[in-house]
Design a protein around this motif. Sequence first.
Motif, PDB file in Angstrom:
ATOM      1  N   MET A 116       0.836  -1.211   0.000  1.00  0.00           N
ATOM      2  CA  MET A 116       0.000   0.000   0.000  1.00  0.00           C
ATOM      3  C   MET A 116       0.866   1.255   0.000  1.00  0.00           C
ATOM      4  SD  MET A 116      -3.015  -0.963   2.661  1.00  0.00           S
ATOM      5  CE  MET A 116      -4.220  -2.224   2.330  1.00  0.00           C
ATOM      6  N   LEU A 117       1.889   1.224   0.876  1.00  0.00           N
ATOM      7  CA  LEU A 117       2.758   2.393   0.943  1.00  0.00           C
ATOM      8  C   LEU A 117       3.560   2.544  -0.352  1.00  0.00           C
ATOM      9  CD1 LEU A 117       4.015   1.984   4.604  1.00  0.00           C
ATOM     10  CD2 LEU A 117       2.263   3.531   3.761  1.00  0.00           C
ATOM     11  N   GLU A 118       3.990   1.409  -0.873  1.00  0.00           N
ATOM     12  CA  GLU A 118       4.727   1.455  -2.145  1.00  0.00           C
ATOM     13  C   GLU A 118       3.862   2.027  -3.241  1.00  0.00           C
ATOM     14  OE1 GLU A 118       6.635  -1.689  -5.354  1.00  0.00           O
ATOM     15  OE2 GLU A 118       6.212  -2.362  -3.311  1.00  0.00           O
ATOM     16  N   GLN A 119       2.571   1.656  -3.238  1.00  0.00           N
ATOM     17  CA  GLN A 119       1.678   2.181  -4.270  1.00  0.00           C
ATOM     18  C   GLN A 119       1.548   3.687  -4.155  1.00  0.00           C
ATOM     19  OE1 GLN A 119      -2.773   1.441  -4.529  1.00  0.00           O
ATOM     20  NE2 GLN A 119      -2.022   0.051  -6.098  1.00  0.00           N
ATOM     21  N   ALA A 120       1.505   4.164  -2.924  1.00  0.00           N
ATOM     22  CA  ALA A 120       1.407   5.612  -2.722  1.00  0.00           C
ATOM     23  C   ALA A 120       2.633   6.313  -3.296  1.00  0.00           C
ATOM     24  CB  ALA A 120       1.249   5.920  -1.235  1.00  0.00           C
ATOM     25  N   GLN A 121       3.816   5.725  -3.053  1.00  0.00           N
ATOM     26  CA  GLN A 121       5.042   6.328  -3.601  1.00  0.00           C
ATOM     27  C   GLN A 121       5.005   6.305  -5.136  1.00  0.00           C
ATOM     28  OE1 GLN A 121       8.483   4.413  -1.861  1.00  0.00           O
ATOM     29  NE2 GLN A 121       7.313   3.989   0.000  1.00  0.00           N
ATOM     30  N   ILE A 122       4.609   5.187  -5.696  1.00  0.00           N
ATOM     31  CA  ILE A 122       4.558   5.084  -7.168  1.00  0.00           C
ATOM     32  C   ILE A 122       3.584   6.098  -7.734  1.00  0.00           C
ATOM     33  CG2 ILE A 122       3.966   3.558  -9.104  1.00  0.00           C
ATOM     34  CD1 ILE A 122       4.819   1.206  -7.304  1.00  0.00           C
ATOM     35  N   LEU A 123       2.437   6.241  -7.075  1.00  0.00           N
ATOM     36  CA  LEU A 123       1.438   7.208  -7.558  1.00  0.00           C
ATOM     37  C   LEU A 123       1.989   8.620  -7.507  1.00  0.00           C
ATOM     38  CD1 LEU A 123      -1.798   5.764  -5.918  1.00  0.00           C
ATOM     39  CD2 LEU A 123      -1.296   5.854  -8.347  1.00  0.00           C
ATOM     40  N   GLU A 124       2.723   8.911  -6.461  1.00  0.00           N
ATOM     41  CA  GLU A 124       3.280  10.267  -6.335  1.00  0.00           C
ATOM     42  C   GLU A 124       4.254  10.543  -7.467  1.00  0.00           C
ATOM     43  OE1 GLU A 124       5.208  13.141  -2.910  1.00  0.00           O
ATOM     44  OE2 GLU A 124       4.980  11.019  -2.538  1.00  0.00           O
ATOM     45  N   PHE A 125       5.127   9.563  -7.714  1.00  0.00           N
ATOM     46  CA  PHE A 125       6.071   9.751  -8.815  1.00  0.00           C
ATOM     47  C   PHE A 125       5.340   9.776 -10.162  1.00  0.00           C
ATOM     48  CE2 PHE A 125       9.094   7.980 -11.920  1.00  0.00           C
ATOM     49  CZ  PHE A 125      10.019   9.009 -11.898  1.00  0.00           C
ATOM     50  N   GLY A 126       4.318   8.936 -10.289  1.00  0.00           N
ATOM     51  CA  GLY A 126       3.545   8.913 -11.529  1.00  0.00           C
ATOM     52  C   GLY A 126       2.873  10.236 -11.796  1.00  0.00           C
TER      53      GLY A 126
END
Length: 1923
Positions: free
Chosen positions: A1549-1559
């Motif tokens: 979940m946290l990784e997804q948040a980071q990916i979304l931020e970079f995306g």
Amino acid sequence: VIAGFRGTVPHGLSLEIGDTVQILEKCDGEVVFFCLFFFYILCFIFQGIFPSNYIHLKNACVKNKGQFEMVIPTEDSVITEMTSTLRDWGTMWKQLYVRNEGDLFHRLWHIMNEILDLRRQVLVGHLTHDRMKDVKRHITARLDWGNEQLGLDLVPRKEYAMVDPEEISITELYRLMEHRHRKKDTPVQASSHHLFVQMKSLMCSNLGEELEVIFSLFDSKENRPISERFFLRLNRNGLPKCPEKPERHCSLFVDLGSSELRKDIYITVHIIRIGRMGAGEKKNACNVQYRRPFGCAVLSIADLLAGDSKDDLILKVYMCNTESDWYQIHENIIKKLNARYNLTGSNAGLAVSLQLLHGDLEQIRREYTSRFTHGVSITRKLGFSNIIMPGEMRNDLYITVERGEFEKGGKSVARNVEVTMHVVDSSGQILKDFISFGSGEPPASEYHSFVLYHNNGPRWSELLKLPIPVDKFRGAHIRCEFRHCSTKEKGEKKLFGFSFMPLMQENGRTLPDGTHELIVHKCEENTNLQDSGRYLKLPFSKGIFLGNNSQAIKTTKESFWITSFLCSTKLTQNGDMLDLLKWRTHPDKIAGCLSKLKEIDGSEIVKFLQDTLDTLFGILDENSQKYGSKVFDCLVHIINLLQDSKFHHFKPVMDTYIESHFAGALAYRDLIKVLKWHIDRVTEVELHEHIQEVLKAQEYIFKYIVQSRRLFSIATGGQNEEEFRCCIQELLMSVRFFLSQESKGASALSQLQAVFLSSFPSVYSELLKLFDVREVANLVHDALGSLPTVMHGDESLQAVKLQSIGKTVESHLYTNPDSRYILLPVVLHHLHMHLQEQKDLIMCARILSNIFCLIKKNSSEKSVLEEIDVIVNSLLDILLRTILEITSRPQPSGSAMRLQFQDVTGEFVSCLLSLLRQMTDRHYQQLLDSFSTKEDLRDFLLQIFTVFRILIRPEMFPKDWTVMRLVANNVIITTVLYLSDALRKNFLNENFDYKIWDSYFFLAVIFINQLCLQLEMFTPSKKKKVLEKYGDMRVTMGCEIFSMWQNLGEHKLHFIPALIGPFLEVTLIPQPDLRNVMIPIFHDMMDWEQRRSGNFKQVEAKLIDKLDSLMSEGKGDETYRELFNSIIPLFGPYPSLLKKIERETWRESGVSLIATVTRLMERLLDYRDCMKMGEVDGKKIGCTVSLLNFYKTELNKEEMYIRYIHKLYDLHLKAQNFTEAAYTLLLYDELLEWSDRPLREFLTYPMQTEWQRKECLHLTIIQNFDRGKCWENGIILCRKIAEQYESYYDYRNLSKMRMMEASLYDKIMDQQRLEPEFFRVGFYGKKFPFFLRNKEFVCRGHDYERLEAFQQRMLNEFPHAIAMQHANQPDETIFQAEAQYLQIYAVTPIPENQEVLQRDGIPNNIKSFYKVNHIWRFRYDRPFHKGTKDKENEFKSLWVERTTLILVQSLPGISRWFEVEKREVVEMSPLENAIEVLENKNQQLRTLISQCQTRQMQNINPLTMCLNGVIDAAVNGGVARYQEAFFIKEYILNHPEDGEKITRLRELMLEQAQILEFGLAVHEKVVPQDMRPLHKKLVDQFFVMKSSLGIPEFSACVQASPVHFPNGSPRVCRNSIPVSMSPDGARVIPRRSPLSYPAVNRYSSSSLSSQASAEVSNITGQSESSDEVFNMQPSPSTSSLSSAHSASPNVTSSAPSSARASPLLSDKHKHSRENSCLSPRERPCSAIYPIPLETSQRILFNHIGDGALPRSDSNLPGPDKASPARHIASVSPSPAGRSPMKGSVQSFTPSPVEYHSSGLISNSPVLSGSYSSGISSLSRCSTSETSGFESQGSEPAVTVSSYSTPEEPVRKESKTPPPYSVYERTLKRPVPLPHSLSIPPATDPPALPPKPQLVRTNNLENSSRRTEQVPRPRPLPRKVSQL
């Protein structure tokens, strides 16, 4: 039966309309009857009753009363044929509609209606005899046409009625068939032609006057008209004057010969106007009407030859420039002398209809009845036609008014001369209506010529016909009056002269043909010419004076020319003929007249034939001594004159004369005497020509002799009979002596013999009038017997001799049995000689046919039996040899010669069949006894068996001659039954002869296999007729084979295995009785082979080889397979083959063989059925693969295996399956070695060495791998063949191969490859072929093919299949159903090659190959709820059933589909499912971001939709659902074993948040302006999402500091050297499932919302509630944090970068539990290395390289996979990093304080990786941005102060929401090149710390063990389905 009857009453019998019943009894209005139904050779009789008014009674006769009786209607046979034919047509007519043959369908419909109408006319019976004949002719013509169009049999007919082949001889049957065949194939060219002309109108703008139009045919070559004129009148409007009389404006120019249909024959049209002298004169100028020239039109008849045009033609009308050229205007137009004519001033056009008709005039009248009914005038040719008919009565005098020469007559200008003609009789009266202008107009009494203006030398050239009767001809004359036509008002016509000409001279001769110059006698205007006596005494022609008139004629310059031509059958212009006919008045001139007779024209003689003959015989009676020889010569001349084709029709006239008018009772003496005198002098050379003429005329000479003797006998009461007989005997003795003379070569004597023989047979009928039959026969026998037997003499004489024999056989004399028995030996003697020399075979065949035509079938007369004896002894042997000889010759090339060749063969065959059919038991016995030695008998049997094999060849008779074939087969089987006894008696035991027995069996087999005996292919009515007449001849022959086989005993071994194939072919015929008889022979063969060899391998091998070839030809069926394999007897009393085998000692191997053969038949039947389809489909390929594998694995038949490899290869090429084609050919390649062993020619391969063939195969396979874009496989083969070239030092080819290999590498990198979809297909039900039945397959789809398209394709291939709507395994009822069920859903491939896919730096182009190639394992998921379903949160109970399918072969391979060998099913818990969903979605996001950042994505919509889907779903409660389900205390306590998994879920979940931020950061840079509002909305929603997850704001810049684990346990790093590594580069994800990588992007995934479970079931295309999901098909799609948006399915997704980024951790007071939830690679590096990083190290630390793609390893055991341990591994892009050094780092305890206060540069959301590059270009870019500088060359990176800057200043500067880093916004430089294209640094790698990795504290003690574990695979992105 005229109405259907159900037969529900007691004893009632149901009937259909059209059934035929036989009445047995009638009582009380009901009828007792029985119906006959024939099945094979059995007759079943059904009796019953029904009302009598349901039937129509017909008369009939019963044949063969009793069990096999036949009821035949007594109606007209044409009616019977019509009825049966129409019934057959009715069924086939409907099939035409089904087959979409619309044209034939409608034409046949019209023909059927026409036949029905004609049938009604015949049934009514009110037609006259001629009309009935005509109707029958029409009926049979239409029946034959329909039969030919529908491919039915040719019907032999005699006078419109079908003939029974049993009632006539076979030779006669053959002739009837051949005649009808020829009539059908070669239309007879018409010798007579006719031109139909119809005048429509004259189109002209300024007519106003009546017109005359004159048509005629003109020969421009001879410059003369060749026909009479067709004359018609037009009114002032240019239309026919009498439209109500068609004969006035329609005409038929008749009797045009083929020589007249040429381009220089023209239709000429002359138009004359009736009016004033000048066309433009005023109306009051003159009231007198004149005939004046108007115009002319011309048309070549060649224009009509191209086609019989019925359209109207418009002919241009021309006018001559000067009137004096009018007489030749048509010639000028033909010659195109343009200066002499031009178009008429009014530009007129003549509308006519012209059509050429071909055939006899009577035939034309029948075919064009309407035209002749309405009326049409007949226009004849000038003179007689080519053939003069005896009854033709003509007396026409043609007069052409040519020209005149006149004086001015005192006028200043020339005259306007008009000629008026009359026909005047001897009394001076004008004959009425004897001047004809043409055929369209009735004759007139006078003729007025047209007038030429001011012309003293006018030329008219007008043709007139004067049809004057003979009785008025004598004394008549024609008178022409000349008048000047004034142009003044009065318009007077002033007579100024006249001419006349008598039609007959005083001596009785008529006016001679030719041009006559007549004298113009001047006269006064008022001269009265009524008194013809006044001027008839005057001379009429210059130079000719009448009688003694001495009146002086004044010389005059005026003349008038006419041309006359007589066409008369009564009058003659020949003086010699008149002198001969009046011989009594001038006796002294008789000798001269007889001599001149030969010089007289033949037409003159035949006109007066009877008078001439009376004259000749009168002279003979008067003085036979003096004139006998001359009269004989004249008679011979006249007789030979009638041989001419022109006068051939006058022969009946002479016959009539002989019968009725001849009166020379004494003439016979002189005729015999003179004839004998000539025959006795045949050796005198000077008389040869004359004697030849005499011999030609012998037929009629004998007729005169016989008739003269009869007249004498009548007159004298039969006196001098003996004297007459002696004279005839002496005459024939002279003949015999003359014929017996031998001459060498073509001498004059042989010519005379030939002439005599050609006409001698015509004498027989005359001799029969006076002598007994036997006497005449003996005379003829002696005469023909005296012919020399030398065959090397004159060829022409031999031919004529045979023709004479032929005419003898055709003569009336031969038809009498008594005379036939006398003549037959001499006829057969000559035939035998010619056949022995193989000369004149056509004539021999005709003679033989005629001989057998006279011998009727089943004639038991003694004379016939004796004749057959003679023929058998004389001709049977030579006849067999002749047939063998002519059939072994090559057929001639010319079509005419080939037809002749076939006719000869067919006639000889029909003669042989006739002879054999006539032979009785006694004849056969005598024949067999006549052979003195067994060798002779053996040769005869071999010869006749060979001939029989020839007779049953398909090409022996035309395709539609079924009647002839059946008759021939009936004769053959009868003969074989007779001869088989001789075979048994003479050639068994010690006299056994293999060759003759083999010939016998071979004949029997091909006899049974004939196409014309396969009754199953016939229509029911045809089958019934054949069975009634002949029975099933196959069964009869089969029983004979069985009987003969049983007689062989131990000699059976000679025929094993040779006869296995032929006998197997017989058993494949679908006839139960035949199979019952023949199949036991195989048991016998196996038994004898077992006795001889101890096994029956030979039988097995031959059986299998032959079975393949036979079944591929279309033979065999499912019943046969069951019969072969059944234990229970299917038919009759015979035990089944399997039952017999089970009684034997060798039953095990026997049963095994039967099982193998049965399985082979299953596959062969499937293969044959599939090959019937038009297009190449999966069914064909799958069936071929099944058969190919069977030959390899079960039968080990290498040759058959290779054959089917190439059949499969051809199928793949046709379907453009190039990869599969290459794999298929690879099977053959694997059988070969790189050796120099020579290989024979095989299939399409020439004779070559094994090395050459393997090289050729390699190159072909490489080419197909190239076309199929499977370049990696091609490279392997390139290397193999390159090694061979190198070992042989073949550097030229080695160079080419290396270049080819290089080109394949280029294609891998440069060209795009689509990843195919894979589908699982289940085939359930008994209706599927054996190779598919109740099996499941995985199929590799075509490019761009999705589930719906694939499903539709499969349903098209199996149109009767039912698509199952669920994915559950079917139950047993489905398996056993008599139907077809298809179960189709998509599956996900599980790649085998994990090494390539997990390695960093490998481009996506390369990895994409390994994702979808060499795949053995596939999986699909089925979601379901276990336990109680929580309606608020479905994910708590959402389990997934994961099925893994393992195939028998990997895909792709030799087929696009392979069978599933094994299934493995596991269940995934809701938590595992959630983890996988998040992993998949994160992987998808990484891929899309990477593609967007590296500019691989042209359109950013997929990224936008994916971001929107994930963020929107998370905000609306998606991820929160997971938190509610799995992060609550209750779940953690209840599932303590899931601690690792819960932690992993939190990390994701946290990784997804980071990916979304970079995306979002990447998205901001590329988003277009119009989508900025959407982007802003996403940013806002992202804040909401983070807060819902409990993620605080991350610091934009946090300095790295040592971080301590809470439990003080340090992490041991595996690598001792620092490497740049992605955050998730080496993560191991434990899984309880044995298959750990999901279908990532195949289908659009749902959000973690309440609709998640519905979205999971996307494979079904439905979105119902989660309760319904459980009944859906299994889906590889799983839930993730997205909405219904997904990446485009048609874009090959790049694999995600291994470089990952984590959010910036800026909150110092963040709870430690949250931090502990980070993934190990996201934790601070100082947790492992407490020493703070140097600035440069920190900067380079952000340079993240691609980690190897983690993939699942299916070989790991379950517990290992499920282990929560994390494996730490890092892979460096540098070479040194590929061999990581293992080392240990001392444990340390980090400070909690440091941990909470630390931040990671690597956690920046702008970090990402590129999958396709060796080093992450994105991370390189991000590093430069965050550091605020650009790296130049190899300078060390310099840190920037912003790393230690607090977050607040950054936020103030930011113009975008906080998640975006300031370094992203300040980027102004392009993205750097990927590492694969960059120059590696020359310096050693910097000593950087490894990527910080954290592990859970409770697992640190096992770190050393964990470092050795296999990395956990990461999921690979897949294409997104469109479902």
